[in-house]
Scaffold this active site. Structure first.
Site, PDB file in Angstrom:
ATOM      1  CE  LYS A  22      -1.655   1.513   4.059  1.00  0.00           C
ATOM      2  NZ  LYS A  22      -1.339   2.913   4.387  1.00  0.00           N
ATOM      3  CG  ASN A  23       2.344   2.594   3.537  1.00  0.00           C
ATOM      4  OD1 ASN A  23       1.169   2.880   3.283  1.00  0.00           O
ATOM      5  ND2 ASN A  23       2.770   2.365   4.764  1.00  0.00           N
ATOM      6  CB  CYS A 115      -4.916  10.232  11.518  1.00  0.00           C
ATOM      7  SG  CYS A 115      -3.223   9.738  11.679  1.00  0.00           S
ATOM      8  NE  ARG A 120       0.859  10.801  10.161  1.00  0.00           N
ATOM      9  CZ  ARG A 120       0.401   9.719   9.519  1.00  0.00           C
ATOM     10  NH1 ARG A 120      -0.767   9.236   9.851  1.00  0.00           N
ATOM     11  NH2 ARG A 120       1.088   9.175   8.534  1.00  0.00           N
ATOM     12  CG  ASP A 306       3.536   1.548   9.542  1.00  0.00           C
ATOM     13  OD1 ASP A 306       3.747   1.745   8.332  1.00  0.00           O
ATOM     14  OD2 ASP A 306       3.249   2.469  10.334  1.00  0.00           O
ATOM     15  NE  ARG A 398      -7.385   4.422   5.642  1.00  0.00           N
ATOM     16  CZ  ARG A 398      -6.716   5.423   6.187  1.00  0.00           C
ATOM     17  NH1 ARG A 398      -7.064   5.879   7.371  1.00  0.00           N
ATOM     18  NH2 ARG A 398      -5.707   5.984   5.561  1.00  0.00           N
TER      19      ARG A 398
HETATM   20  C1  EPZ Z   1       4.479   6.870   6.104  1.00  0.00           C
HETATM   21  O1  EPZ Z   1       3.744   7.955   6.604  1.00  0.00           O
HETATM   22  C2  EPZ Z   1       3.526   5.683   6.109  1.00  0.00           C
HETATM   23  N1  EPZ Z   1       2.358   5.981   5.278  1.00  0.00           N
HETATM   24  C3  EPZ Z   1       3.070   5.378   7.539  1.00  0.00           C
HETATM   25  O2  EPZ Z   1       2.267   4.199   7.486  1.00  0.00           O
HETATM   26  C4  EPZ Z   1       4.302   5.108   8.393  1.00  0.00           C
HETATM   27  O3  EPZ Z   1       3.890   4.880   9.726  1.00  0.00           O
HETATM   28  C5  EPZ Z   1       5.251   6.311   8.325  1.00  0.00           C
HETATM   29  O4  EPZ Z   1       5.605   6.573   6.954  1.00  0.00           O
HETATM   30  C6  EPZ Z   1       6.537   6.078   9.103  1.00  0.00           C
HETATM   31  O5  EPZ Z   1       7.179   4.933   8.625  1.00  0.00           O
HETATM   32  C7  EPZ Z   1       2.471   5.939   3.934  1.00  0.00           C
HETATM   33  O6  EPZ Z   1       3.531   5.680   3.393  1.00  0.00           O
HETATM   34  C8  EPZ Z   1       1.216   6.198   3.145  1.00  0.00           C
HETATM   35  P1  EPZ Z   1       6.545  10.318   8.026  1.00  0.00           P
HETATM   36  P2  EPZ Z   1       4.360   9.448   6.504  1.00  0.00           P
HETATM   37  O7  EPZ Z   1       6.428  11.578   7.257  1.00  0.00           O
HETATM   38  O8  EPZ Z   1       5.277   9.557   5.353  1.00  0.00           O
HETATM   39  C9  EPZ Z   1       7.031  13.572  11.401  1.00  0.00           C
HETATM   40  C10 EPZ Z   1       0.383   2.862   7.812  1.00  0.00           C
HETATM   41  O9  EPZ Z   1      -0.059   2.350   8.859  1.00  0.00           O
HETATM   42  N2  EPZ Z   1       6.910  14.541  10.298  1.00  0.00           N
HETATM   43  O10 EPZ Z   1       7.666   9.380   7.725  1.00  0.00           O
HETATM   44  O11 EPZ Z   1       3.234  10.393   6.600  1.00  0.00           O
HETATM   45  C11 EPZ Z   1       5.751  12.771  11.614  1.00  0.00           C
HETATM   46  O12 EPZ Z   1       4.855  13.468  12.455  1.00  0.00           O
HETATM   47  C12 EPZ Z   1       0.881   4.289   7.826  1.00  0.00           C
HETATM   48  O13 EPZ Z   1       0.498   2.251   6.716  1.00  0.00           O
HETATM   49  C13 EPZ Z   1       7.145  15.897  10.565  1.00  0.00           C
HETATM   50  O14 EPZ Z   1       7.425  16.286  11.693  1.00  0.00           O
HETATM   51  O15 EPZ Z   1       5.189   9.517   7.867  1.00  0.00           O
HETATM   52  C14 EPZ Z   1       6.279  11.506  12.265  1.00  0.00           C
HETATM   53  O16 EPZ Z   1       6.496  11.744  13.641  1.00  0.00           O
HETATM   54  C15 EPZ Z   1       0.643   4.993   9.155  1.00  0.00           C
HETATM   55  N3  EPZ Z   1       7.041  16.798   9.538  1.00  0.00           N
HETATM   56  C16 EPZ Z   1       7.632  11.289  11.574  1.00  0.00           C
HETATM   57  O17 EPZ Z   1       7.997  12.567  11.042  1.00  0.00           O
HETATM   58  C17 EPZ Z   1       6.742  16.411   8.264  1.00  0.00           C
HETATM   59  O18 EPZ Z   1       6.692  17.279   7.362  1.00  0.00           O
HETATM   60  C18 EPZ Z   1       7.583  10.286  10.441  1.00  0.00           C
HETATM   61  O19 EPZ Z   1       6.523  10.671   9.585  1.00  0.00           O
HETATM   62  C19 EPZ Z   1       6.513  15.033   8.004  1.00  0.00           C
HETATM   63  C20 EPZ Z   1       6.611  14.113   9.029  1.00  0.00           C
END
Ligand code: EPZ
Length: 420
Positions: A22-23, A115, A120, A306, A398
């Site tokens: 999915k990701n 969420c 996020r 995850d 989802r």
């Molecule tokens: C991806 O989300 C995945 N989703 C998430 O999977 C996964 O948990 C996450 O990466 C971490 O591995 C998809 O790929 C669709 P991040 P993403 O940006 O990219 C902070 C699932 O269950 N952050 O890597 O949105 C954020 O708050 C989902 O399949 C900032 O501070 O996650 C978090 O603490 C849930 N500023 C950390 O970084 C930003 O601009 C990692 O978030 C962006 C992120």
């Protein structure tokens, strides 16, 4: 809303086939906006999140055709404003910003809400777009991006909680059509970033270093259509390995990528399970005494956030005391309250869960919340006494293709009750 009933106490045995990631599929589908030519993406999982993304791409003007796991997309003429009512349903919609900016130098997309796993933010995404020359405006809950042109830049994408996965993908997708070279420092190393880079390269992009924290993108004038097969879903794979740990005698996951599962396999071996693998399968079986764990979620290649909820479900009946620390999404413990309803003994302090193993959980009505917390409840229900009723099962749909059918294929007894 549909619910599922898990009749506990069945043991699992046999093979289960893992679907496409999915990701990985979500940003790759968004990346098809970068060319006017047709792209064919294979092994796209049949999930509601994928349906949302295809609906968004259609609303932008792309022609979308889907035949089982194969999606054909041609974004010949597109608009750059995505409709709120669809975008709000899925936070990952944010990954259309990069391709819209890269191709049309303009985008209007609603700010993704938070969420249940926590705030996020997308500040790092916006910082990257600005570094490439885009004007970023946030007004009325919408993000507006505009650039006369995009110029390569050096960008650090590391945030308080480590690198950003979708942020790395977004900047790659904008930079691939910028003038000059972009360097991303502190890039996410996840396999999904590597898969996206492979697709962009197949389209004619020039990207090196994907899979490391230092990625270089040399801008090109345009991209052409390409065909691509999505990597296996490492989180679905890990989820079924945990199912095998919790209730299995011998479970084999097939069509998977063992090297994407290193930290998960290591943790299951630490917990006392037997694991073996071939080039595209992993087999798990019990091995006598099982041991509690001290786990900490960190960015890839560390233990994945995850998989945190699924391991909490397993550790709930592991003799001894385990500690699980969540460093990526510190609030990601929606599953704890529900596991406690089933008799788990878990203390939450800040972003640490201390789990005192109990003999057995008891079935109870529980509420699904985020995608992985919901899967954890299904896993916890497998060996539990009695029946567990899991409500709001759309959360599971989802991110998991027919998880009930796949578990029943291994010997579980799960019923899906359609909402009246
Ligand atoms: C991806 O989300 C995945 N989703 C998430 O999977 C996964 O948990 C996450 O990466 C971490 O591995 C998809 O790929 C669709 P991040 P993403 O940006 O990219 C902070 C699932 O269950 N952050 O890597 O949105 C954020 O708050 C989902 O399949 C900032 O501070 O996650 C978090 O603490 C849930 N500023 C950390 O970084 C930003 O601009 C990692 O978030 C962006 C992120």
């Amino acid at each position: 809303m549909d619910k599922i009933l898990v009749h506990g106490g069945k043991s699992l045995e046999g093979d289960v086939r893992i679907g496409g990631s999915k990701n990985s599929a979500l940003p790759i589908l968004a990346a098809t906006l970068l060319t006017k030519e047709k792209c064919v993406i294979d092994r796209v999982p049949d999930l509601s999140d994928i349906h949302y993304m295809l609906t968004i791409l259609s609303s932008l003007g792309a022609e979308v055709e889907r035949a089982s796991g194969v999606v054909q997309i041609r974004a010949e003429k597109i608009i750059t404003e995505a409709p709120y009512e669809i975008v709000r349903k899925m936070r990952a919609s944010v990954c259309i910003l990069g391709p819209l900016l890269g191709r049309e130098k303009s985008a209007k997309v609603s700010l993704p809400g938070g969420c249940v796993i926590g705030d996020r933010p997308i500040d790092l995404h916006l910082k990257g777009f600005e570094a490439l020359g885009a004007k970023v405006t946030v007004k009325g809950g919408d993000i507006f991006l505009h650039a006369d042109k995009l110029k390569g830049a050096r960008i650090n994408l590391r945030g308080r909680h480590g690198p950003t996965v979708l942020g790395t993908g977004n900047i790659m997708m904008a930079a691939v059509l910028a003038e000059g070279t972009t360097v991303i420092e502190g890039a996410a190393e996840e396999p999904e970033v590597v898969d996206l880079a492979r697709f962009l390269t197949a389209m004619g992009g020039r990207i090196s270093g994907a899979g490391t924290q230092h990625i270089e993108i040399e801008g090109v004038a345009e991209l052409h259509g390409a065909n691509h097969t999505v990597i296996p879903d490492r989180i679905e794979a890990g989820t079924f390995l945990v199912a095998g740990a919790i209730a299995g005698t011998r479970v084999t996951i097939t069509r998977t990528e063992p090297e994407h599962l290193g930290a998960v396999i290591h943790a299951l071996k630490e917990a006392g399970f037997n694991l073996s693998h071939t080039s595209d399968t992993v087999t798990i079986s019990p091995n006598g005494a099982r041991k509690p764990l001290h786990l900490e979620t960190i960015p890839y290649p560390g233990f994945p956030t995850d998989m945190q909820a699924q391991f909490c479900a397993m550790l709930a009946t592991m003799n001894g005391t385990s500690v699980v620390t969540e460093t990526v999404f510190p609030q990601r413990f929606m599953h704890v309250a529900e596991l406690k309803r089933m008799g788990a003994n878990i203390e939450l302090i800040d972003h640490h869960a201390t789990i005192h193993g109990v003999e057995r959980l008891s079935g109870a009505p529980v509420m699904a919340s985020d995608l992985r917390a919901s899967a954890a409840l299904v896993l916890a229900a497998l060996p539990a006494d009695g029946v567990t009723e899991i409500n709001r099962v759309y959360h599971i749909d989802r991110g998991y293709e027919a998880i009930d059918e796949k578990l029943n294929g291994l010997g579980a007894h799960i019923e899906r009750v359609k909402a009246k």
